[in-house]
Each structure stands twice: as structure tokens, then as C-alpha cells.
Motif scaffolding. Sequence first.
Motif, PDB file in Angstrom:
ATOM      1  N   PHE A 270      -3.893  -9.639  -6.085  1.00  0.00           N
ATOM      2  CA  PHE A 270      -4.668 -10.035  -4.906  1.00  0.00           C
ATOM      3  C   PHE A 270      -6.049  -9.385  -4.929  1.00  0.00           C
ATOM      4  CE2 PHE A 270      -0.112  -9.695  -3.648  1.00  0.00           C
ATOM      5  CZ  PHE A 270       0.168 -11.050  -3.753  1.00  0.00           C
ATOM      6  N   ARG A 271      -6.601  -9.377  -6.172  1.00  0.00           N
ATOM      7  CA  ARG A 271      -7.942  -8.849  -6.430  1.00  0.00           C
ATOM      8  C   ARG A 271      -8.060  -7.382  -6.006  1.00  0.00           C
ATOM      9  NH1 ARG A 271     -11.695 -11.078  -3.518  1.00  0.00           N
ATOM     10  NH2 ARG A 271     -13.297 -10.316  -4.916  1.00  0.00           N
ATOM     11  N   SER A 272      -7.037  -6.604  -6.364  1.00  0.00           N
ATOM     12  CA  SER A 272      -7.057  -5.179  -6.037  1.00  0.00           C
ATOM     13  C   SER A 272      -6.447  -4.371  -7.168  1.00  0.00           C
ATOM     14  CB  SER A 272      -6.287  -4.919  -4.738  1.00  0.00           C
ATOM     15  OG  SER A 272      -4.893  -5.038  -4.938  1.00  0.00           O
ATOM     16  N   GLN A 273      -6.587  -3.054  -7.060  1.00  0.00           N
ATOM     17  CA  GLN A 273      -5.980  -2.132  -8.020  1.00  0.00           C
ATOM     18  C   GLN A 273      -5.259  -1.034  -7.250  1.00  0.00           C
ATOM     19  OE1 GLN A 273      -8.490   0.576 -10.332  1.00  0.00           O
ATOM     20  NE2 GLN A 273      -7.352   0.029 -12.183  1.00  0.00           N
ATOM     21  N   SER A 274      -4.086  -0.662  -7.722  1.00  0.00           N
ATOM     22  CA  SER A 274      -3.264   0.329  -7.027  1.00  0.00           C
ATOM     23  C   SER A 274      -3.985   1.668  -6.922  1.00  0.00           C
ATOM     24  CB  SER A 274      -1.930   0.509  -7.755  1.00  0.00           C
ATOM     25  OG  SER A 274      -2.131   0.738  -9.140  1.00  0.00           O
ATOM     26  N   ALA A 275      -3.852   2.297  -5.748  1.00  0.00           N
ATOM     27  CA  ALA A 275      -4.358   3.648  -5.535  1.00  0.00           C
ATOM     28  C   ALA A 275      -3.240   4.598  -5.126  1.00  0.00           C
ATOM     29  CB  ALA A 275      -5.445   3.654  -4.457  1.00  0.00           C
ATOM     30  N   PHE A 276      -2.315   4.113  -4.254  1.00  0.00           N
ATOM     31  CA  PHE A 276      -1.299   5.002  -3.693  1.00  0.00           C
ATOM     32  C   PHE A 276      -0.233   4.146  -3.034  1.00  0.00           C
ATOM     33  CE2 PHE A 276       0.221   8.249  -0.590  1.00  0.00           C
ATOM     34  CZ  PHE A 276       0.401   9.311  -1.457  1.00  0.00           C
ATOM     35  N   VAL A 277       0.974   4.680  -2.943  1.00  0.00           N
ATOM     36  CA  VAL A 277       2.032   4.068  -2.139  1.00  0.00           C
ATOM     37  C   VAL A 277       2.449   5.089  -1.093  1.00  0.00           C
ATOM     38  CG1 VAL A 277       4.388   3.185  -2.089  1.00  0.00           C
ATOM     39  CG2 VAL A 277       2.828   2.489  -3.926  1.00  0.00           C
ATOM     40  N   LEU A 278       2.345   4.689   0.178  1.00  0.00           N
ATOM     41  CA  LEU A 278       2.604   5.587   1.294  1.00  0.00           C
ATOM     42  C   LEU A 278       3.925   5.248   1.978  1.00  0.00           C
ATOM     43  CD1 LEU A 278       1.685   7.771   3.329  1.00  0.00           C
ATOM     44  CD2 LEU A 278       0.565   5.930   4.620  1.00  0.00           C
ATOM     45  N   PRO A 279       4.904   6.151   1.966  1.00  0.00           N
ATOM     46  CA  PRO A 279       6.098   5.957   2.789  1.00  0.00           C
ATOM     47  C   PRO A 279       5.760   6.222   4.261  1.00  0.00           C
ATOM     48  CG  PRO A 279       6.494   7.513   0.981  1.00  0.00           C
ATOM     49  CD  PRO A 279       5.014   7.350   1.120  1.00  0.00           C
ATOM     50  N   ILE A 280       6.159   5.326   5.136  1.00  0.00           N
ATOM     51  CA  ILE A 280       5.935   5.489   6.572  1.00  0.00           C
ATOM     52  C   ILE A 280       7.304   5.631   7.221  1.00  0.00           C
ATOM     53  CG2 ILE A 280       4.922   4.502   8.658  1.00  0.00           C
ATOM     54  CD1 ILE A 280       3.103   2.850   6.811  1.00  0.00           C
ATOM     55  N   GLN A 281       7.677   6.854   7.530  1.00  0.00           N
ATOM     56  CA  GLN A 281       8.997   7.143   8.070  1.00  0.00           C
ATOM     57  C   GLN A 281       8.929   7.185   9.586  1.00  0.00           C
ATOM     58  OE1 GLN A 281      10.775  10.702   6.519  1.00  0.00           O
ATOM     59  NE2 GLN A 281      12.672  10.464   7.666  1.00  0.00           N
ATOM     60  N   GLY A 282       9.712   6.332  10.250  1.00  0.00           N
ATOM     61  CA  GLY A 282       9.712   6.263  11.702  1.00  0.00           C
ATOM     62  C   GLY A 282      11.103   6.388  12.274  1.00  0.00           C
ATOM     63  N   THR A 283      11.233   6.074  13.537  1.00  0.00           N
ATOM     64  CA  THR A 283      12.507   6.207  14.225  1.00  0.00           C
ATOM     65  C   THR A 283      13.505   5.130  13.837  1.00  0.00           C
ATOM     66  OG1 THR A 283      11.615   4.928  16.078  1.00  0.00           O
ATOM     67  CG2 THR A 283      11.452   7.334  16.217  1.00  0.00           C
ATOM     68  N   SER A 284      13.006   3.989  13.334  1.00  0.00           N
ATOM     69  CA  SER A 284      13.889   2.880  12.997  1.00  0.00           C
ATOM     70  C   SER A 284      14.121   2.702  11.506  1.00  0.00           C
ATOM     71  CB  SER A 284      13.322   1.566  13.566  1.00  0.00           C
ATOM     72  OG  SER A 284      13.221   1.612  14.962  1.00  0.00           O
ATOM     73  N   THR A 285      13.083   2.968  10.729  1.00  0.00           N
ATOM     74  CA  THR A 285      13.183   2.696   9.294  1.00  0.00           C
ATOM     75  C   THR A 285      12.086   3.454   8.561  1.00  0.00           C
ATOM     76  OG1 THR A 285      13.349   0.905   7.665  1.00  0.00           O
ATOM     77  CG2 THR A 285      11.650   0.672   9.348  1.00  0.00           C
ATOM     78  N   THR A 286      12.120   3.374   7.237  1.00  0.00           N
ATOM     79  CA  THR A 286      11.025   3.858   6.399  1.00  0.00           C
ATOM     80  C   THR A 286      10.483   2.674   5.610  1.00  0.00           C
ATOM     81  OG1 THR A 286      11.950   6.081   6.180  1.00  0.00           O
ATOM     82  CG2 THR A 286      10.331   5.410   4.540  1.00  0.00           C
ATOM     83  N   SER A 287       9.203   2.385   5.812  1.00  0.00           N
ATOM     84  CA  SER A 287       8.539   1.319   5.063  1.00  0.00           C
ATOM     85  C   SER A 287       7.650   1.939   3.992  1.00  0.00           C
ATOM     86  CB  SER A 287       7.699   0.449   5.997  1.00  0.00           C
ATOM     87  OG  SER A 287       8.519  -0.233   6.922  1.00  0.00           O
ATOM     88  N   TYR A 288       7.300   1.125   3.010  1.00  0.00           N
ATOM     89  CA  TYR A 288       6.455   1.580   1.903  1.00  0.00           C
ATOM     90  C   TYR A 288       5.231   0.678   1.860  1.00  0.00           C
ATOM     91  CZ  TYR A 288      10.436   4.413   0.660  1.00  0.00           C
ATOM     92  OH  TYR A 288      11.458   5.332   0.705  1.00  0.00           O
ATOM     93  N   LEU A 289       4.060   1.311   1.937  1.00  0.00           N
ATOM     94  CA  LEU A 289       2.803   0.589   2.059  1.00  0.00           C
ATOM     95  C   LEU A 289       1.977   0.739   0.791  1.00  0.00           C
ATOM     96  CD1 LEU A 289       1.018  -1.013   4.076  1.00  0.00           C
ATOM     97  CD2 LEU A 289       0.001   1.175   4.743  1.00  0.00           C
ATOM     98  N   TYR A 290       1.656  -0.405   0.187  1.00  0.00           N
ATOM     99  CA  TYR A 290       0.769  -0.432  -0.977  1.00  0.00           C
ATOM    100  C   TYR A 290      -0.664  -0.251  -0.505  1.00  0.00           C
ATOM    101  CZ  TYR A 290      -2.171  -2.673  -4.571  1.00  0.00           C
ATOM    102  OH  TYR A 290      -3.145  -2.966  -5.490  1.00  0.00           O
ATOM    103  N   LEU A 291      -1.358   0.761  -1.053  1.00  0.00           N
ATOM    104  CA  LEU A 291      -2.769   0.992  -0.785  1.00  0.00           C
ATOM    105  C   LEU A 291      -3.544   0.667  -2.049  1.00  0.00           C
ATOM    106  CD1 LEU A 291      -1.413   2.545   1.565  1.00  0.00           C
ATOM    107  CD2 LEU A 291      -3.131   4.330   1.289  1.00  0.00           C
ATOM    108  N   GLY A 292      -4.377  -0.365  -1.980  1.00  0.00           N
ATOM    109  CA  GLY A 292      -5.150  -0.789  -3.140  1.00  0.00           C
ATOM    110  C   GLY A 292      -6.634  -0.841  -2.844  1.00  0.00           C
ATOM    111  N   ASP A 293      -7.425  -0.781  -3.913  1.00  0.00           N
ATOM    112  CA  ASP A 293      -8.882  -0.908  -3.815  1.00  0.00           C
ATOM    113  C   ASP A 293      -9.312  -2.240  -4.399  1.00  0.00           C
ATOM    114  OD1 ASP A 293      -9.944   1.856  -2.933  1.00  0.00           O
ATOM    115  OD2 ASP A 293      -8.561   2.363  -4.551  1.00  0.00           O
ATOM    116  N   ARG A 294     -10.176  -2.930  -3.673  1.00  0.00           N
ATOM    117  CA  ARG A 294     -10.857  -4.113  -4.207  1.00  0.00           C
ATOM    118  C   ARG A 294     -12.252  -3.641  -4.599  1.00  0.00           C
ATOM    119  NH1 ARG A 294     -10.265  -9.591  -0.857  1.00  0.00           N
ATOM    120  NH2 ARG A 294      -8.207  -9.543  -1.861  1.00  0.00           N
ATOM    121  N   TRP A 295     -12.366  -3.276  -5.873  1.00  0.00           N
ATOM    122  CA  TRP A 295     -13.573  -2.569  -6.331  1.00  0.00           C
ATOM    123  C   TRP A 295     -14.798  -3.480  -6.342  1.00  0.00           C
ATOM    124  CZ3 TRP A 295     -13.320   2.428  -6.234  1.00  0.00           C
ATOM    125  CH2 TRP A 295     -12.128   3.088  -6.523  1.00  0.00           C
ATOM    126  N   ALA A 296     -15.898  -2.977  -5.749  1.00  0.00           N
ATOM    127  CA  ALA A 296     -17.143  -3.746  -5.693  1.00  0.00           C
ATOM    128  C   ALA A 296     -17.764  -3.925  -7.066  1.00  0.00           C
ATOM    129  CB  ALA A 296     -18.135  -3.059  -4.755  1.00  0.00           C
TER     130      ALA A 296
END
Length: 481
Positions: A270-296
Motif C-alpha cells: 500500500f505504497r509504504s515500508q514497515s517501521a514498527f508493529v505496536l501491540p495495543i493491549q486493552g480491557t477487551s483484547t490486544t490488537s497489533y498495529l502496522y506502522l509504515g512510512d510512505r517515503w517522500a
Amino acid sequence: MRRNRRLLSLLAAFSLVGTAIVAVTTLAAAPAQAAPVTIPNGTQFTDTNGNVLHAHGGGVLKVGDYYYWFGENRNANNTFRAVSVYRSTNLRDWEFRNNVLTQASASELQTANIERPKVVYNASTGRYVMWMHKENGSDYGEARAAVASSATVDGTYTYHGSFRPLGNMSRDITLYNDGGTAYMVSAGDENRDLLIYRLTADYLTVATLVGNFWNDGNREAPALFKRGSTYFMLTSGLTGWSPNQARYATASSISGPWTGMTNVADSTTFRSQSAFVLPIQGTSTTSYLYLGDRWAGAWGGPANDSQYVWLPIAFPSATTMSLTWYPTITIDAATGTVTGEASSSYRITNRNSGKVIDVLDRAVTDNAEVRQWSWNGGTNQKWEFRDAGSGYFRIVNQNSGKCLDVANASTANNANVVQYTCGGGTNQQWQWVATGDYYQLRARHSGKCLDVVSSGTADGTDITQYTCGTGTNQQWTRSQS
């Protein structure tokens, strides 16, 4: 004796009042509970002061109720300016905290490239430790890892120097803290290899090489995370600034064995490059968020013009992952849920000519011409309407991720309409106004209408803004493509 009792009673009362004041002060200082927020994709972010947020190639560390986002902040020539840090409770509203590492931090940083800073906390030393990729500012011949540390997460970091870990070249870097044992992953041997190192107990240097599991794999931009009992290594190919196919491997132990690489997302991630994957731990679940850069750099711009792509990671099984494009995502940091809004793209057709709004030659650069053209199904003819508030939309090209823009924010008739990196300007905000069965597109800053010049009907006829009238060359329809 009675006076002493009275004095003791008064002191006790003042003590209770003081305790209450401290409690109220503490409650007032605590961050507000995070509520669900919506985040647009493929855009630059701004901080809570309205300034463009520069955390490119970065990583996120949660400390208490706050997420701290560290990343690259570069000069116009792409050399190192600072490692900047921002904090947020909801992952949308980012407060600038500090430039924790700058050119003044060490003499060797005065002319340098610093890339992909990542921070972990060392519980035994009480220090936050940053690793990053360091070059000399003029070429990529150094291929060194650099280390800095601080007693506070967003304080000034002490620079400890740079080196080649165990004598190996080291470029794109990530860190992973596995229950107190920290690992550094970096691209070595001219980016042909991807090496995993275990760090020393203080996290300030390398203890041992865990393994080179992708010898001659030509992978970079590593992002390592764990879900359940499975480790995932997400990576990018080697195509310079241009985006490419992301691939991942899995293992039940960091020391392997690791699987081969499997494709994920589309051919350009999706015209991006991986930078980090962030686990988001909450009261209901833990989701995993792809953080990417769309380099200029992919369209010839400086790194600080780069955009961000954040996407929820789905897991079809315990050992597989998938990424789907969403123009916006909703994050509920309290519950840990991340959801994506399904993409709705439209072709926008002119009533007079029957032709659609098109970015000439499928360009992805700023200021690329917007013309009318016969419908051919190309992504450069597909547009997303993204809510800009107050009844206005940003109209975003699916091919480039850039916005329909009145050049130079001109208010004049015949001002050119182009595509440009999406920002906060009202010259990129449009109102979809009904005129019978058709619609006008009115620019917020000028009040003028999107207009096909001289009512032309040929492919390639220019599109500008012009005082709104009754002409069919200013009337449009949209249909899902």
C-alpha cells in the motif's frame, strides 16, 4: 492538656485536607481516559500544536498511560536534525515532548544520517536505551549501529557512540524486549543479510549473534513482534525509496528455526515500508498495529514530507498474518480494538463530456496535472472522499494518496488544479453541492467550482477552478468504481 488535644485535632484536620488536596491534584494531573479515535491513512500527521509530526522510521514505547513515539526528524537535504519524541494516550493526539537527540549531542552527529531509532526500557538499570542506524551524512559506507540512553523516557539522551556490531555492517534496525532480554535486529552485508543479536544486560552493546537466518535474503526494515507463542518478523525488500512487497517469517523462538518469507499486503505494501508493529493491549483484547512510512523520496521529496500508513494486522491463524488497506482506521486504546473503514473509491464524471477526473500519466508526484480523460479503470482515476469536517471533503487519489488541490491556494479564476500531499489547507477541501441531479465541487478557500476549461470534451482537457455558474462543465456525478 485540653489545648494540646485541640491542637492535635486541628493538625489532624489539616492533614486530611492536605491529603485531599494532594489526591485532587494527582487526579487532575492524570491523563484523560482514551476514547475511540479515527485516523486517516496516507497523510502527514500534525501534533497538538498543529505542527507537522516528524517520527519517520520510528517506534513506539508505552510508559504508564502514555504511548511515546520516537522517530527521524531530518533536514531538507535528508541529513540528521533530531530524534523527536511525541506522546499520546489515544494514538491520534500527539503532544511534542522533546528532541531527545540532536546534532549537538555529539561531534559525530553534526554531519550524520540517523535512521530508524527504537527505544526499550531496561528495568535493571532504570534507563531508556535507544538504538539507531548511523551513517556519515554523505554516503552509506559506514553502516554502523549507534546507542544512546536516558533516565527519563522523553529527556535528553546521552550518546554512547557508534560501531559495527561484532564487526558486521548494520543498517536498518529494530529492537525487541522479550521479558527483560533485549534483542537488536539489523540488516548487514550490504543489506543482503538480516542478523539477530542478543544485547548485554545493560542493553548498551551486543553480547552475541543469535543468528543470520536470512542469508542473502535481501531484506530490510525489520519489525519484530510476538503474538501468543509465535514470533513474527516483518520486512521489506530492497528498492530504495520506492515501496515494494512486504514479507514475513515466523518462529516459536527468537533463536529459530525461522520459516521462509511469505508475502503480505499488496505488491507495494500500500505504497509504504514497515517501521514498527505496536501491540495495543486493552480491557477487551490486544490488537497489533502496522506502522509504515510512505517515503517522500519515492516522488522526489525530502524525508520530512513523508506520510504515515497505519493498518490493523489480522491473523487468519496463529502463525499467519494479513494486511488490508483502509483509508481510515478507528483505535480504541482503552479496549485495545482497532478497526478499519472499508475503502470506497469513486470515479467522478463530468456531465458535459462524460469523462472522468484523471491524474495525468498516473503520476505520484506533487503538482502532477489533473485533467479529464476517458474512463479506463486506472487507480489514477479513482478518488476517495475523506471527511474534513463542516461539510467538506478531502478528495484523495487512490493511486498516489495525494489530495485534489488548487495550486498555491489561489483564489483566481482559472487557477490550476493539481494533486498535492494532503495537509490542512482549505484549498484541499471541497464541498459536494447538489444542483438538481448533478453536483458541483466547490473549493472551500475560494468558493469557486471545479471546471473543465472552455467546456472541452477531449481527453486531456485541463481542469481548473472558476466562478460557479450553471454550465454543465461544472457539474459532476460520482459512482463507485
